[in-house]
Scaffold this motif. Structure first.
Motif, short mmCIF file in Angstrom:
data_model
loop_
_atom_site.label_atom_id
_atom_site.label_comp_id
_atom_site.label_asym_id
_atom_site.label_seq_id
_atom_site.Cartn_x
_atom_site.Cartn_y
_atom_site.Cartn_z
N PRO A 115 0.81 -1.23 0.00
CA PRO A 115 0.00 0.00 0.00
C PRO A 115 0.84 1.27 0.00
O PRO A 115 0.51 2.24 -0.69
CB PRO A 115 -0.83 -0.13 1.28
N LEU A 116 1.94 1.29 0.76
CA LEU A 116 2.77 2.49 0.82
C LEU A 116 3.49 2.74 -0.50
O LEU A 116 3.69 3.89 -0.90
CB LEU A 116 3.77 2.39 1.97
N ALA A 117 3.90 1.68 -1.19
CA ALA A 117 4.52 1.85 -2.50
C ALA A 117 3.51 2.41 -3.50
O ALA A 117 3.86 3.25 -4.33
CB ALA A 117 5.08 0.52 -3.00
N ALA A 118 2.26 1.95 -3.43
CA ALA A 118 1.23 2.49 -4.31
C ALA A 118 1.00 3.97 -4.02
O ALA A 118 0.81 4.77 -4.94
CB ALA A 118 -0.07 1.69 -4.15
N LEU A 119 1.04 4.33 -2.74
CA LEU A 119 0.86 5.75 -2.39
C LEU A 119 2.02 6.59 -2.93
O LEU A 119 1.81 7.66 -3.51
CB LEU A 119 0.78 5.88 -0.87
N GLY A 120 3.25 6.10 -2.78
CA GLY A 120 4.39 6.84 -3.28
C GLY A 120 4.44 6.90 -4.79
O GLY A 120 4.96 7.88 -5.37
N GLY A 121 3.91 5.88 -5.46
CA GLY A 121 3.94 5.84 -6.92
C GLY A 121 2.74 6.44 -7.61
O GLY A 121 2.69 6.50 -8.84
N LEU A 122 1.75 6.91 -6.83
CA LEU A 122 0.55 7.49 -7.43
C LEU A 122 0.85 8.65 -8.37
O LEU A 122 0.29 8.72 -9.47
CB LEU A 122 -0.41 7.92 -6.32
N ILE A 178 10.77 13.88 -15.15
CA ILE A 178 10.68 15.03 -14.25
C ILE A 178 9.83 14.68 -13.03
O ILE A 178 10.17 15.02 -11.89
CB ILE A 178 10.10 16.25 -14.98
N CYS A 179 8.73 13.98 -13.26
CA CYS A 179 7.87 13.58 -12.15
C CYS A 179 8.58 12.59 -11.23
O CYS A 179 8.41 12.63 -10.01
CB CYS A 179 6.58 12.96 -12.70
N THR A 180 9.40 11.71 -11.81
CA THR A 180 10.16 10.75 -11.01
C THR A 180 11.14 11.47 -10.08
O THR A 180 11.21 11.18 -8.88
CB THR A 180 10.93 9.79 -11.93
N VAL A 181 11.88 12.41 -10.63
CA VAL A 181 12.84 13.16 -9.81
C VAL A 181 12.12 13.96 -8.73
O VAL A 181 12.52 13.98 -7.56
CB VAL A 181 13.70 14.07 -10.70
N ALA A 182 11.03 14.63 -9.11
CA ALA A 182 10.29 15.44 -8.14
C ALA A 182 9.71 14.58 -7.02
O ALA A 182 9.78 14.94 -5.84
CB ALA A 182 9.18 16.21 -8.85
N THR A 183 9.15 13.42 -7.38
CA THR A 183 8.58 12.54 -6.37
C THR A 183 9.65 12.02 -5.43
O THR A 183 9.45 11.99 -4.20
CB THR A 183 7.86 11.36 -7.05
N GLY A 184 10.79 11.62 -5.99
CA GLY A 184 11.86 11.12 -5.15
C GLY A 184 12.39 12.15 -4.17
O GLY A 184 12.81 11.81 -3.06
N LEU A 185 12.36 13.41 -4.56
CA LEU A 185 12.86 14.47 -3.68
C LEU A 185 11.81 14.96 -2.69
O LEU A 185 12.14 15.48 -1.62
CB LEU A 185 13.37 15.64 -4.52
N LEU A 186 10.53 14.82 -3.03
CA LEU A 186 9.47 15.28 -2.13
C LEU A 186 9.11 14.26 -1.06
O LEU A 186 8.63 14.63 0.02
CB LEU A 186 8.21 15.62 -2.94
N GLY A 207 7.71 3.75 -0.39
CA GLY A 207 7.21 4.66 -1.41
C GLY A 207 8.25 5.11 -2.40
O GLY A 207 7.91 5.57 -3.49
N SER A 208 9.55 4.97 -2.05
CA SER A 208 10.59 5.36 -3.00
C SER A 208 10.87 4.28 -4.02
O SER A 208 11.56 4.55 -5.02
CB SER A 208 11.88 5.69 -2.25
N VAL A 209 10.37 3.06 -3.83
CA VAL A 209 10.63 1.98 -4.80
C VAL A 209 10.10 2.34 -6.20
O VAL A 209 10.80 2.11 -7.19
CB VAL A 209 10.03 0.65 -4.29
N PRO A 210 8.87 2.91 -6.35
CA PRO A 210 8.44 3.30 -7.69
C PRO A 210 9.37 4.32 -8.34
O PRO A 210 9.71 4.19 -9.53
CB PRO A 210 7.05 3.90 -7.45
N ALA A 211 9.80 5.33 -7.59
CA ALA A 211 10.70 6.33 -8.16
C ALA A 211 12.04 5.72 -8.52
O ALA A 211 12.61 6.02 -9.58
CB ALA A 211 10.88 7.48 -7.17
N MET A 212 12.56 4.85 -7.67
CA MET A 212 13.83 4.19 -7.96
C MET A 212 13.70 3.27 -9.17
O MET A 212 14.63 3.15 -9.98
CB MET A 212 14.31 3.41 -6.74
N ALA A 213 12.55 2.60 -9.33
CA ALA A 213 12.36 1.71 -10.48
C ALA A 213 12.33 2.50 -11.78
O ALA A 213 12.97 2.11 -12.77
CB ALA A 213 11.06 0.92 -10.30
#
Length: 491
Positions: free
Chosen positions: A257-264, A351-359, A376-382
């Motif tokens: 669930p937390l990965a889905a929240l981070g990757g939304l 751009i969204c990946t970088v922004a999400t990873g930093l936010l 939640g950082s797993v989606p951005a890292m992937a």
């Protein structure tokens, strides 16, 4: 970007993306269907399964034709290179502790207990005190089903094989994204991660920013990280059908669930991007896959909300709470993004990946141990891994610098102690000498951290599972059935 091409011009070395899509869809959704059959009432499971099938099979009407892609010829799923990569992933899963073949990381206390309960108990799992098992069980659904038929040994083997097949599909999508089918991309995928080793040498606190890499995620939480990696690298490839996105994204909430929240934000960005390329967003919202995804997500939300775990602290906090956090953020995330900037700076998903990873570090769940950032950082890292793989393929001159960064970020000392401490003889051999009992020199200190793990010697009642001090999986991962929960699930 241009469509992928194979290393070898022969047709048998190219990709059949259609077959790859359906294999990925089956891997992500089959555990969901097994869970629905074992946990939900028939009057909820059957209509939802029918709506899901309609959502997968019916493509929405296009308002304009998307840009044509170069057709990709078929390729045999298994050839010599495929077998080699798949065998390597099987070995990686086994050596990471999955299947209980070697000593394990402490987090496997919960993993093994969950699998044993799923194999030994009727579904849904109800404990003697009336509480029910509430945990992200998706990764174990298929192995547990095999275990119910053929025993616990088969279930343990299936855990390794199921995870290896998921990693194999991740590799194939990484090759599609980068435009090159390469064995080295499998190595790049496994080595990818934040510079934890480098940060440890500098004495920095790793538990403020959890940008864990692939090796650490596989070792500790492959049950959550492999499905999330698979979905988001598939998403980054730009080849996920628009009407599949909501449904497959809802399935990721079942795994984490937390990965889905981070990757939304990433899923929403790519959905809007593909709608802009030729599909009406309103038709997509009316398509059967969207209400199926909403209903599936609501069922999972109600299920996880009933857990008896202590209330998680959530909120916002200052990001840079320590000067070392600047280095933590830079070496964990930004250095990889700099390699990809020239090629993908105009790509909205990048751009969204970088922004999400930093936010993400601005938000936390569970206080200092930020579970939201960890999962939640797993989606951005992937997604960042997919962009890095493409950069690695396009720019041979950058490869030596990328490999150097990956080598520093692998952090093998977090993994090796749990692999190598399986026998008492080997433990005795690896015990540091008396001169290293109080290590003062850098070599002695690193040798002790790499090879000597006294905590790896303590086993608890689950056999080869390592003791997790102060952490009992039950009753933490259980819940009290409520009337609204019983209406959906057979508790």
């Amino acid at each position: 970007m241009s469509s992928p091409a194979a290393d070898d011009p022969r047709p048998e070395r190219a990709f059949n993306v259609t077959a790859l899509k359906w294999n990925t869809c089956a891997w992500l959704l089959l555990p969901v269907l097994v869970f629905m059959a074992g946990w939900m009432h028939w009057y909820a499971a059957i209509p939802l399964a029918a709506l899901m099938a309609a959502g997968l099979g019916l493509a929405p009407q296009r308002r304009k034709e998307p840009p044509e892609r170069e057709p990709l010829p078929a390729f045999p799923l298994f050839n010599r290179s495929s077998f080699l990569v798949l065998a390597a992933f099987i070995a990686l899963m086994a050596l990471s502790g999955w299947g209980e073949w070697v000593n394990q990381h402490p987090d496997h206390t919960v993993r093994n207990a969950c699998l044993r309960e799923l194999v030994a108990s009727p579904w849904p799992v109800v404990f003697p005190d009336g509480d029910v098992l509430i945990y992200n069980t998706g990764f174990w659904m298929v192995p547990a089903l095999a275990g119910k038929v053929a025993g616990m040994g088969v279930a343990r083997a299936f855990v390794v094989l199921w995870g290896a097949w998921g990693l194999f599909l991740v590799w194939l999508w990484l090759c599609v994204f980068s435009g090159r089918r390469s064995l080295l991309l499998a190595l790049l995928m496994v080595m990818f991660g934040s510079l934890l080793n480098f940060q440890c040498w500098l004495g920095l606190d790793l538990f403020r920013l959890h940008y864990f890499g692939t090796a650490e995620q596989i070792m500790c939480s492959a049950n959550a990280s492999i499905p999330v990696m698979l979905f988001f690298i598939f998403l980054a490839s730009g080849r996920m059908p628009l009407h599949w996105m909501p449904l497959l994204f809802a399935a990721t909430a079942f795994y984490s669930p937390l990965a889905a929240l981070g990757g939304l934000p990433l899923a929403a960005c790519q959905w809007a991007r593909q709608c802009k390329d030729g599909l009406s967003p309103w038709h997509s919202l009316l398509h059967p896959s969207f209400p199926a995804a909403v209903m599936l997500g609501a069922c999972f939300l109600l299920y996880y909300a009933a857990v008896n775990a202590p209330s998680s602290r959530m909120g916002m906090r200052p990001f840079y709470s320590h000067p070392g956090d600047f280095l933590l953020a830079g070496t964990s995330f930004l250095l990889y993004a700099l390699f990809c900037w020239r090629d993908f700076r105009r790509n909205p998903l990048f751009i969204c990946t970088v922004a999400t990873g930093l936010l993400l570090p601005f938000f936390y769940v569970n206080g200092d141990v930020n579970d939201l950032l960890c999962k939640g950082s797993v989606p951005a890292m992937a997604c960042l891994l997919a962009f890095l793989a493409s950069t690695w393929t396009r720019h041979p001159r950058l490869r030596i610098w990328i490999w150097l960064l990956l080598a520093l970020g692998l952090a093998p000392r977090f993994n090796v102690p749990y692999y190598c401490c399986s026998s008492s003889a080997l433990q005795a051999f690896l015990t540091p000498s008396a001169s290293c009992t109080e290590p003062s020199s850098f070599p002695c200190r690193e040798w002790r951290r790499l090879t000597y793990a006294p905590q790896a010697r303590h086993q608890d009642e689950w056999g080869r599972t390592m003791h997790h001090p102060g952490h009992r999986w039950y009753p933490y991962y259980s819940g009290t059935p409520r009337p609204w929960l019983r209406f959906i699930y057979r508790f």
